[in-house]
Design an enzyme around this catalytic site. Sequence first.
Site, PDB file in Angstrom:
ATOM      1  N   CYS A 118      64.193 -70.365  38.165  1.00 40.89           N
ATOM      2  CA  CYS A 118      63.000 -69.626  38.594  1.00 40.89           C
ATOM      3  C   CYS A 118      62.192 -70.374  39.643  1.00 40.89           C
ATOM      4  O   CYS A 118      61.599 -69.765  40.541  1.00 40.89           O
ATOM      5  CB  CYS A 118      62.114 -69.289  37.391  1.00 40.89           C
TER       6      CYS A 118
ATOM      7  N   HIS B 264      57.705 -70.836  32.946  1.00 40.11           N
ATOM      8  CA  HIS B 264      58.318 -69.983  33.974  1.00 40.11           C
ATOM      9  C   HIS B 264      57.458 -70.048  35.229  1.00 40.11           C
ATOM     10  O   HIS B 264      56.230 -70.213  35.136  1.00 40.11           O
ATOM     11  CB  HIS B 264      58.393 -68.549  33.456  1.00 40.11           C
TER      12      HIS B 264
ATOM     13  N   ASN C 230      58.138 -61.384  40.057  1.00 38.40           N
ATOM     14  CA  ASN C 230      59.030 -62.140  39.189  1.00 38.40           C
ATOM     15  C   ASN C 230      60.429 -62.194  39.798  1.00 38.40           C
ATOM     16  O   ASN C 230      60.699 -61.574  40.826  1.00 38.40           O
ATOM     17  CB  ASN C 230      59.060 -61.486  37.795  1.00 38.40           C
TER      18      ASN C 230
END
Length: 372
Positions: free
Chosen positions: A108, A246, A264
Amino acid sequence: MAESFNIQQVNSDLQKAGAPWVAAETSMTRMTEEQRNRRLGFTPPPGELSVKEASIQFKALEEAGQLDDIAASFATESIGAPAAYDLRDVNGRDYTTAVKNQGGCGSCVAFASSAVLETSYRRFNPNEDIDVSEAQLFYCYGKEEGRNCSNGWWPEKAFDKVKAKGLTLEQFFPYTSGDQNCNLANGYKENVVNFGSMEKLDSTSKMKDWISTRGSITGCFIVYEDFFSYSGGIYKHVSGEQQGGHCVEIIGYNNAERYWLCKNSWGTNWGDNGYFKIAYGQCRIEDWAGPYGVAGVSLLTWRNNLTCTGLWSNSSAKNAYASFDHGVGWRKLANNSEIENHALLAALAAAKAANRKVNIHDDNGKIRTCYA
């Protein structure tokens, strides 16, 4: 068979909390817990709170009922920034790039950092598409740091690597999910993105000012179990324990409704077509390992099969420009020497007169080489 994700419990907790957001079956809730958690990937760097420590501090604020006051305070903080901003719609122009999917790899940070580079470049070059290589960032630069799909990374180090070496475009190392060798295609060194400076934004007012004037920023936060079922509204933690850290791209904010707007990297089948809103003060997103913004993003790349549509120069030495189709527009001719400048101008003038296509090596708006 995936373990059952308890949507009913999340919805029950949401109703008790006044239904601040909407939970639904998503691409993430259909996975096993192990598969979901593998799609996180933020590992706090040395000197930062661990995931457990950050969660303990956040839960203490939550249990003390202080989060609404924090959100109200953050909503009033600004340095002359607009009350709301969305980089997808600035006077009708979208400066962001498409939602991507990191797949079953804790990459991520590479996706969030790459997205910030792309949006920050487009903020000042709105007519240009740009798609950088998350694969090079994670499987080459991250791998050099001992990072992999299981242990994740952090944004500051990712940006440090880009600053030191540059980052190539997606076409020279397309992303696929899963640990792999650094496999760059020929020509990647001639197609590179870099930036001038990086800044850690240590207040919400600085975050808003940066977003509204320079581009997007990174945001790292604690993921709780209920977040996997988010499908709309303004996210606040209501149910479940922390699952890990994250990182995402923060592309906007809204003071009246007190939220950050984020992109995202779980694909468009999660959230609101891949986006989500998260309330001010939630899950340490304002102060955990950042946020970071980058300034002065530049692009060195070949632009092929163009038509030269205009030329301009004056009596000043080494002062000539050429314009091109396909949205490229005006570019300054290299001015290292008068000989080089005159040679480029002559080649482009001949190509324009003969209506021949040209290939140019564009160094952040300056033509270094031309094949006509």
